[in-house]
Design an enzyme around this catalytic site. Structure first.
Site, PDB file in Angstrom:
ATOM      1  N   ARG A  18       0.818  -1.209   0.000  1.00 55.78           N
ATOM      2  CA  ARG A  18       0.000   0.000   0.000  1.00 55.78           C
ATOM      3  C   ARG A  18       0.853   1.261   0.000  1.00 55.78           C
ATOM      4  O   ARG A  18       0.319   2.349  -0.135  1.00 55.78           O
ATOM      5  CB  ARG A  18      -0.862   0.007   1.253  1.00 55.78           C
ATOM      6  CG  ARG A  18      -2.352  -0.163   0.968  1.00 55.78           C
ATOM      7  CD  ARG A  18      -3.013  -0.306   2.256  1.00 55.78           C
ATOM      8  NE  ARG A  18      -4.373  -0.058   2.404  1.00 55.78           N
ATOM      9  CZ  ARG A  18      -5.300  -0.993   2.606  1.00 55.78           C
ATOM     10  NH1 ARG A  18      -4.976  -2.264   2.510  1.00 55.78           N
ATOM     11  NH2 ARG A  18      -6.518  -0.662   2.894  1.00 55.78           N
TER      12      ARG A  18
ATOM     13  N   ARG B 109     -18.777  -2.379   9.307  1.00 52.07           N
ATOM     14  CA  ARG B 109     -17.398  -2.222   9.763  1.00 52.07           C
ATOM     15  C   ARG B 109     -17.200  -0.816  10.285  1.00 52.07           C
ATOM     16  O   ARG B 109     -17.685   0.150   9.698  1.00 52.07           O
ATOM     17  CB  ARG B 109     -16.441  -2.471   8.594  1.00 52.07           C
ATOM     18  CG  ARG B 109     -15.786  -3.824   8.653  1.00 52.07           C
ATOM     19  CD  ARG B 109     -15.036  -4.116   7.393  1.00 52.07           C
ATOM     20  NE  ARG B 109     -13.968  -3.148   7.104  1.00 52.07           N
ATOM     21  CZ  ARG B 109     -13.132  -3.267   6.078  1.00 52.07           C
ATOM     22  NH1 ARG B 109     -13.232  -4.295   5.263  1.00 52.07           N
ATOM     23  NH2 ARG B 109     -12.182  -2.370   5.867  1.00 52.07           N
TER      24      ARG B 109
ATOM     25  N   ARG C 114      -9.740   7.077   3.967  1.00 54.90           N
ATOM     26  CA  ARG C 114      -9.061   5.916   3.381  1.00 54.90           C
ATOM     27  C   ARG C 114      -8.776   6.153   1.897  1.00 54.90           C
ATOM     28  O   ARG C 114      -7.736   5.761   1.380  1.00 54.90           O
ATOM     29  CB  ARG C 114      -9.911   4.651   3.590  1.00 54.90           C
ATOM     30  CG  ARG C 114      -9.878   4.188   5.044  1.00 54.90           C
ATOM     31  CD  ARG C 114     -11.018   3.246   5.384  1.00 54.90           C
ATOM     32  NE  ARG C 114     -11.011   2.014   4.634  1.00 54.90           N
ATOM     33  CZ  ARG C 114     -12.089   1.248   4.446  1.00 54.90           C
ATOM     34  NH1 ARG C 114     -13.256   1.601   4.946  1.00 54.90           N
ATOM     35  NH2 ARG C 114     -11.997   0.137   3.778  1.00 54.90           N
TER      36      ARG C 114
END
Ligand code: AMP
Length: 224
Positions: A96, A167, A178
């Site tokens: 990432r 979640r 994000r």
């Protein structure tokens, strides 16, 4: 689904959070009989089990931040050196950052594996509406969508009757964070692999069912 004999290939799934990497990863595992490794799933399992690693990463994850490179690199190095990975594997959610990408490139070279990149592209507004509608089963991991794939009974898993959960990091503010983390840290890495990997495919993840999108990705690998 017939399995084809691809060997020694590390499939890297790139794409923003909520673009369908998990679904595509599971589908590819079914097609090619190599394990699907999701760092997000491994980290969440650690948080749920209350391990030392889980305690260290819990609040970072809840806030949409990234777990430090060294921690995830170790976790992946350990996972891909297991026996079930000798013929290849599918990485979902890793690497990432550029640092992780460089660490992975070294690991792959050591294991004699060639990277094959699937880059999933999805419109960000579509991602926000998809993720806020996502519900998952804390027991078996089944994933639903209250609009496009609702469970038979509201809030209850079809498979095992457990109560479905949203979640913690699937609320709009955290999703946007994000996505920002993806833009800032992961996109440069996509460019790094575009140069490095001779097998780099972009897949349109905007239209069609998750299975249709997964099939588009499969098609590229089968064509190898
Ligand atoms: P995911 O399920 O892939 O969206 O991951 C959920 C969360 O786990 C992320 O928002 C990060 O906090 C953490 N995480 C998963 N994979 C990585 C990674 N490769 N590097 C850093 N953090 C990660």
């Amino acid at each position: 689904m017939p399995k084809i004999g691809i060997r020694t290939v590390a499939v890297l799934l790139f794409g923003p959070p909520g673009c369908g990497k998990g679904t595509v990863g599971k589908h590819l595992t079914g097609c090619f009989d190599i394990p699907h490794i999701s760092t997000g799933d491994i980290l969440r399992e650690n948080v749920q089990a209350g391990t030392e690693l889980g305690r260290q990463v819990q609040s970072l994850m809840e806030n949409g931040g990234l777990v430090p490179d060294g921690m995830v690199n170790r976790l992946v190095q350990d996972r891909i050196s297991r026996d079930d990975c000798v013929d290849g594997f599918i990485l979902d959610g890793y690497p990432r950052t550029l640092e992780q990408g460089k660490a992975l490139a070294g690991m792959l070279e050591e294991q004699g594996l060639e990277p094959l990149v699937i880059h999933l592209k999805v419109d960000y507004n579509k991602i926000v509406s998809r993720l806020t509608a996502r519900r998952s089963c804390p027991q078996c991991g089944a994933v639903y969508n209250v609009i496009s794939k609702p469970p038979k009974t509201d809030g209850v898993c079809d498979e095992d009757g457990a109560g479905l959960i949203l979640r913690g990091d699937d609320c709009e503010t955290v999703i946007r964070q994000r996505i920002e983390a993806y833009e800032a840290q992961t996109l440069p890495l996509v460019e790094y692999f575009r140069q490095l990997a001779s097998k780099f495919y972009t897949v349109d993840g905007n239209d069609g069912s998750p299975t249709d999108i997964a099939e588009r990705a499969c098609h590229h690998i089968r064509a190898e």
